[in-house]
Design an enzyme around this catalytic site. Sequence first.
Site, short mmCIF file in Angstrom:
data_model
loop_
_atom_site.label_atom_id
_atom_site.label_comp_id
_atom_site.label_asym_id
_atom_site.label_seq_id
_atom_site.Cartn_x
_atom_site.Cartn_y
_atom_site.Cartn_z
N GLU A 1 0.83 -1.20 0.00
CA GLU A 1 0.00 0.00 0.00
C GLU A 1 0.87 1.25 0.00
O GLU A 1 1.91 1.31 0.64
CB GLU A 1 -0.89 0.00 1.25
CG GLU A 1 -1.79 1.21 1.38
CD GLU A 1 -2.59 1.21 2.67
OE1 GLU A 1 -3.64 1.87 2.69
OE2 GLU A 1 -2.17 0.55 3.64
N LYS B 1 -9.68 1.80 -2.03
CA LYS B 1 -9.79 1.32 -0.65
C LYS B 1 -11.11 1.78 -0.01
O LYS B 1 -11.41 2.97 0.03
CB LYS B 1 -8.60 1.84 0.15
CG LYS B 1 -8.53 1.33 1.59
CD LYS B 1 -7.27 1.90 2.28
CE LYS B 1 -7.12 1.38 3.69
NZ LYS B 1 -5.90 1.95 4.34
N CYS C 1 -5.17 -3.33 3.07
CA CYS C 1 -4.80 -3.05 4.46
C CYS C 1 -5.96 -3.12 5.46
O CYS C 1 -6.38 -4.21 5.82
CB CYS C 1 -4.09 -1.69 4.53
SG CYS C 1 -3.08 -1.46 6.03
#
Length: 279
Positions: A43, A114, A156
Site C-alpha cells: 500500500e 480502498k 490493508c
Amino acid sequence: MTQPLLSAIQLSSFKTPTENLALLERLLTQLPEQRPQLVVVPEAFSCFGAGDRAQLEMAEPVGDGPVQQRLSELAKQHEIYLVGGTIPLQAGDRFAAASLCYGPNGECLARYDKIHLFDVDVADNTRQYRESRWTRAGSSIVTIDLGFAVVGMAVCYDLRFPELFKALRAKGADIILLPSAFTEVTGAAHWHSLVRARAIEQQVYMLAPNQFGEAANGRRTYGHSMIVDPWGEVMAEQADGEGVVSAYFDREKLENIRAQMPVAEQTRLTVSANVNEDV
C-alpha cells in the site's frame, strides 16, 4: 498451463515517487523467472514516507501520470501481472487510494479504491491516524479474471471487515490481494491471525505484501509480507527487510479444499455486499 506464481514485494517507501519507482525497479529484477506471475506491491508504495497530505499533493489524474505510466511499462517489461499497491489518484478535495492491476501487455485491467479507511488511535509514535481526512473511500467491490484465477482486491484496513472478503468470494475470488502498510503495533497483535483467518474463512489464497520499518514520516510498519493458502498455511513470508517472496497457485489444492468443506454452499446467513458511500 504452467503453474502460476504469486509474489509479494516488501519495501519501506521513501518520500518521493521517483525514489520509490527506482526501488521497485530494482526489486522486480529479483523475481523468479516463472510466468504467468502475479506480483503485488505494498500500500502507498509510491509516497508513503511523505505522509498523507503529501499524497494528496502528489495525486495523479486517472489514467495519466508518471507512476501509472511506469507501472504499465514495468508490467510489460517483465511480462507480469503487476498490482501497484495503492497510489493516490485525484478525487476532488481528497485523493482515492487506488489499487491498480496492470497486465503483461501494460494495460490497466482493474482499479480498486480502498473502502475502509484507517481512522483509529494506536499506541505508537504516530498515535492518531485519520485517513479519511485526506482520502475518499471507495464504494465498489472489485474482482478480475486473470484466466488462471479470479482475483479479488482489498487493501490493508479492509482486512478487519470479513464481510468484504465474503463478498469477494461470492463474486468468484480464488485469490485475494491485500497490499498493506500495517502498523508495527497492530501488526504484531493481529496481522498473522487476520490474514490467515480470511484465507481459511473464504478458502482463498491471500497475497499480502506489507511495508516494513520506519518511514521518513516516522510511521512504523510491521513487515511480515505473506502468502497464505486456502487451508490457512503460510507458504512464504518475509519477516523484515526488503525483498520478494513467492509461492505457487495450486488450482487442484483450492478445489479439493472447497469440495471437502463446502462452506460457501452451506452458509445459512447472508451479508449485504452494499457499501455505505457516506464515509
